[in-house]
Design a protein around this motif. Structure first.
Motif, mmCIF file in Angstrom:
data_model
loop_
_atom_site.group_PDB
_atom_site.id
_atom_site.type_symbol
_atom_site.label_atom_id
_atom_site.label_comp_id
_atom_site.label_asym_id
_atom_site.label_seq_id
_atom_site.Cartn_x
_atom_site.Cartn_y
_atom_site.Cartn_z
ATOM 1 N N SER A 1 -13.176 13.816 -17.590
ATOM 2 C CA SER A 1 -12.208 14.578 -16.804
ATOM 3 C C SER A 1 -11.059 14.976 -17.709
ATOM 4 C CB SER A 1 -11.689 13.761 -15.614
ATOM 5 O OG SER A 1 -10.985 12.621 -16.070
ATOM 6 N N ALA A 2 -10.348 16.031 -17.334
ATOM 7 C CA ALA A 2 -9.275 16.543 -18.180
ATOM 8 C C ALA A 2 -8.099 15.584 -18.256
ATOM 9 C CB ALA A 2 -8.809 17.903 -17.654
ATOM 10 N N ASP A 3 -7.919 14.720 -17.247
ATOM 11 C CA ASP A 3 -6.786 13.793 -17.246
ATOM 12 C C ASP A 3 -7.172 12.399 -17.727
ATOM 13 O OD1 ASP A 3 -8.378 13.191 -15.117
ATOM 14 O OD2 ASP A 3 -6.746 13.048 -13.644
ATOM 15 N N GLU A 4 -8.255 12.288 -18.397
ATOM 16 C CA GLU A 4 -8.715 11.009 -18.923
ATOM 17 C C GLU A 4 -7.738 10.463 -19.968
ATOM 18 O OE1 GLU A 4 -13.111 9.932 -20.113
ATOM 19 O OE2 GLU A 4 -12.128 10.999 -21.740
ATOM 20 N N ASP A 5 -7.536 9.153 -19.966
ATOM 21 C CA ASP A 5 -6.603 8.520 -20.892
ATOM 22 C C ASP A 5 -7.342 8.094 -22.154
ATOM 23 O OD1 ASP A 5 -4.598 7.234 -22.196
ATOM 24 O OD2 ASP A 5 -4.217 5.717 -20.654
ATOM 25 N N PRO A 6 -7.019 8.693 -23.311
ATOM 26 C CA PRO A 6 -7.715 8.316 -24.550
ATOM 27 C C PRO A 6 -7.384 6.909 -25.028
ATOM 28 C CG PRO A 6 -5.966 9.893 -24.998
ATOM 29 C CD PRO A 6 -6.079 9.807 -23.521
ATOM 30 N N ALA A 7 -6.367 6.250 -24.425
ATOM 31 C CA ALA A 7 -6.051 4.876 -24.817
ATOM 32 C C ALA A 7 -7.189 3.921 -24.493
ATOM 33 C CB ALA A 7 -4.768 4.414 -24.133
ATOM 34 N N THR A 8 -8.103 4.338 -23.607
ATOM 35 C CA THR A 8 -9.260 3.511 -23.264
ATOM 36 C C THR A 8 -10.440 3.782 -24.187
ATOM 37 O OG1 THR A 8 -10.079 5.166 -21.665
ATOM 38 C CG2 THR A 8 -8.516 3.510 -20.851
ATOM 39 N N GLY A 9 -10.203 4.503 -25.267
ATOM 40 C CA GLY A 9 -11.286 4.944 -26.141
ATOM 41 C C GLY A 9 -12.073 3.832 -26.804
ATOM 42 N N ALA A 10 -11.493 2.650 -26.932
ATOM 43 C CA ALA A 10 -12.226 1.553 -27.562
ATOM 44 C C ALA A 10 -13.465 1.175 -26.770
ATOM 45 C CB ALA A 10 -11.304 0.342 -27.719
ATOM 46 N N ALA A 11 -13.487 1.503 -25.486
ATOM 47 C CA ALA A 11 -14.623 1.152 -24.632
ATOM 48 C C ALA A 11 -15.644 2.282 -24.514
ATOM 49 C CB ALA A 11 -14.114 0.755 -23.243
ATOM 50 N N TRP A 12 -15.385 3.408 -25.130
ATOM 51 C CA TRP A 12 -16.331 4.512 -25.031
ATOM 52 C C TRP A 12 -17.626 4.173 -25.777
ATOM 53 C CZ3 TRP A 12 -12.253 8.787 -26.474
ATOM 54 C CH2 TRP A 12 -11.367 8.944 -25.393
ATOM 55 N N GLY A 13 -18.748 4.591 -25.215
ATOM 56 C CA GLY A 13 -20.050 4.242 -25.763
ATOM 57 C C GLY A 13 -20.532 5.194 -26.842
ATOM 58 N N PRO A 14 -21.775 4.996 -27.316
ATOM 59 C CA PRO A 14 -22.324 5.830 -28.396
ATOM 60 C C PRO A 14 -22.492 7.291 -28.007
ATOM 61 C CG PRO A 14 -24.011 4.390 -27.468
ATOM 62 C CD PRO A 14 -22.716 3.940 -26.907
ATOM 63 N N GLU A 15 -22.548 7.587 -26.704
ATOM 64 C CA GLU A 15 -22.732 8.967 -26.276
ATOM 65 C C GLU A 15 -21.520 9.851 -26.594
ATOM 66 O OE1 GLU A 15 -20.584 6.851 -23.037
ATOM 67 O OE2 GLU A 15 -22.304 6.407 -24.340
ATOM 68 N N ARG A 16 -20.397 9.230 -26.964
ATOM 69 C CA ARG A 16 -19.214 10.003 -27.343
ATOM 70 C C ARG A 16 -18.544 9.425 -28.586
ATOM 71 N NH1 ARG A 16 -15.290 9.473 -22.165
ATOM 72 N NH2 ARG A 16 -14.001 10.749 -23.549
ATOM 73 N N THR A 17 -19.324 8.761 -29.401
ATOM 74 C CA THR A 17 -18.837 8.176 -30.648
ATOM 75 C C THR A 17 -19.299 9.012 -31.832
ATOM 76 O OG1 THR A 17 -18.839 5.944 -29.716
ATOM 77 C CG2 THR A 17 -18.852 6.134 -32.122
ATOM 78 N N VAL A 18 -18.377 9.327 -32.720
ATOM 79 C CA VAL A 18 -18.675 10.133 -33.921
ATOM 80 C C VAL A 18 -18.121 9.393 -35.124
ATOM 81 C CG1 VAL A 18 -18.346 12.349 -35.088
ATOM 82 C CG2 VAL A 18 -18.569 12.269 -32.592
ATOM 83 N N ARG A 19 -18.936 9.258 -36.148
ATOM 84 C CA ARG A 19 -18.467 8.605 -37.364
ATOM 85 C C ARG A 19 -17.550 9.534 -38.152
ATOM 86 N NH1 ARG A 19 -24.200 7.253 -39.715
ATOM 87 N NH2 ARG A 19 -24.613 9.103 -38.446
ATOM 88 N N ALA A 20 -16.495 8.954 -38.709
ATOM 89 C CA ALA A 20 -15.559 9.739 -39.509
ATOM 90 C C ALA A 20 -16.251 10.322 -40.737
ATOM 91 C CB ALA A 20 -14.375 8.863 -39.928
#
Length: 491
Positions: A28-47
């Motif tokens: 969602s557009a109002d999603e808080d990126p501070a919760t990003g540590a819990a995001w799964g592999p479907e939205r994880t990108v290696r630097a």
């Protein structure tokens, strides 16, 4: 890195890059990126994948490549140190697990809007366009010392530093010292838990810190010594706990602290010494808590209501053309009594000059009289006596009608006394007719002679009265002459 080793999320980013298309992983557009540590592999990108794309990514004829990413969890260190990136970099609402290293990198555009980072290392970064840190939350230091940005730097609504820290960090949370910003530093609503450093920075346009909140109790909240700004510094409604330091700054237009709240108990709250600016405004600001240091500063217009000044000020060699709002001198003079260095003659002369510029000669004279009274306190006791005498008689030359009043009172006293008890003539056959008025005037005025004083000789206490009138007349004459000399010297 081979494309076959990419995860599904990374493949989406890889395929969108040569087309300059964006990839949005947000739910969602109002999603808080501070919760990003819990995001799964479907939205994880290696630097490391992003690094290969930016330095040697695929391209397609007729398309403008670019990295546009929303809501990704970026793992590992994004290392572009000394790299040259010819594509725009937009990593918005992303969560970085490690601090990106962009030291000495050359970029076209860098946008990290709404992202969460543990820090940012980008000293001597070169950006051909704009640098956007809008609404970022960065707990560690943001190192941009020596950065060169041809456009603007945006940090509006950003949060720098760790709000949970019990003490301000030793390292500044935002470092833009010796940075060169082509247009504006736009940071209204910025929140900093620690020091912001702008020493030696150059901003071609304006700096905006309206509604910013800076917290570094006991230390520097804003350190901007020798800052150079092309137009204005706007810090309206700024709330700063700690020292705001603009020593030696050069500001082409206005330095505006209207409605601000500046506090550094027990220390310097505002230091603008040796600063040169067109105008400085503290209109409707809250009373400053701590010392204000404006030594050697130069302004065309200084707008400071008396109630804003703290209990201790440093104003030696402060120069201004106009002092606003225009108020009676009696409301401005108490501030000069708070000078930490004690009596400073220049501060009184400057205030008097501002009143003369405004056409208020009466207020200018009041300031000059207050200056001499303040100076009197620094003199030895015998000089103080002479000063009190000049003050009581002619107001140091600024109240000449006082002398006329004293002379008139003494003339009436003497005329009445000698009319009731005329003195005997020294030579009755040669003495003129006695006139008590002119006899008293003869005693009072040492220069003018009416032939009365030398023809008559009073006795008893009337003789002492005559001595008193002679001495008083000489004293008044001397003080009047001193006052006239001082008045002519002023003009």
């Amino acid at each position: 890195m081979e494309i076959t080793r990419l995860t599904p999320a990374e493949r989406r980013v890889w395929q969108a890059f040569p087309l300059g298309e964006g990839v949005d992983f947000r739910e969602s557009a109002d999603e808080d990126p501070a919760t990003g540590a819990a995001w799964g592999p479907e939205r994880t990108v290696r630097a490391a994948v992003l690094r290969v794309l930016l330095l040697n990514g695929p391209s397609r004829d007729g398309e403008i490549a670019g990295l546009k990413l929303w809501g990704a969890r970026i793992t590992g260190e994004l290392n572009l140190k000394y790299g040259r990136v010819g594509h725009p970099v937009r990593l918005r609402s992303c969560y970085f697990e490690e601090t990106p290293d962009l030291y000495g990198a050359q970029l076209r555009i860098l946008a990290l809007n709404d992202s969460v980072l543990p820090g940012l290392t980008a000293g001597h970064l070169h950006v051909d366009g704009v640098l956007r840190l809008t609404c970022c939350r960065i707990t560690g230091p943001v190192r941009l010392a020596g950065a060169q940005v041809s456009g603007a730097v945006f940090a509006n609504g950003s949060h720098f530093g760790d709000p949970a820290a019990t003490e301000p960090p030793e390292e500044p949370v935002l470092q833009l010292n010796h940075a060169d910003i082509g247009t504006d530093l736009w940071a209204p609503g910025l929140v900093a838990h620690g020091r912001i450093r702008l020493n030696g920075a150059t901003v071609g346009g304006q700096i905006t810190l309206d509604d910013a909140r800076l917290s570094a109790p006991g230390g520097h909240a804003l350190e901007a010594e020798t800052l150079s700004v092309g137009t204005d510094v706007h810090a309206m409604r700024l709330c700063a706990h700690g020292r705001v330091d603009l020593r030696g700054a050069r500001i082409g237009g206005q330095l505006n602290f209207a409605y601000a709240a500046l506090a550094n108990p027990g220390g310097v709250a505002l230091r603008v010494s040796s600063c040169v600016a067109g105008e400085m405004w503290l209109r409707e600001a809250k009373p400053v808590v701590g010392t204000v240091n404006l030594r050697r500063a130069q302004f065309d217009v200084l707008y400071v209501p008396p109630e804003v000044w703290p209990d201790e000020v440093k104003l030696d060699r402060l120069t201004y053309g106009s002092l606003l709002p225009h108020l009676p001198a009696e409301e401005r003079l108490p501030v000069l009594e708070r000078e930490r260095a004690g009596y400073v003659s220049y501060s009184y002369e400057q205030l008097a000059g501002a009143y003369r510029t405004a056409g208020d000669e009466a207020a200018a004279r009041t300031v000059q009289l207050a200056k001499l009274r303040r100076h009197r306190r620094t003199l030895p006791w015998y000089a103080k006596i002479w000063g009190h005498l000049q003050d009581a008689t002619v107001g140091y030359g600024f109240r000449p009608m006082r002398a006329a009043g004293w002379l008139l009172a003494l003339l009436l006293i003497g005329a009445v006394a000698f009319a009731l008890h005329p003195p005997r003539p020294l030579k009755s056959d040669e003495a003129p007719d006695f006139n008590p008025f002119f006899y008293t005037l003869d005693l009072l005025m040492p220069i003018i002679g009416f032939g009365q004083e030398g023809a008559f000789a009073p006795r008893g206490w009337y003789q002492w009265l005559s001595y008193l009138l002679v001495i008083t007349g000489w004293t008044l004459a001397t003080t009047i002459a001193t006052g006239i000399t001082r008045s002519l010297a002023r003009q």
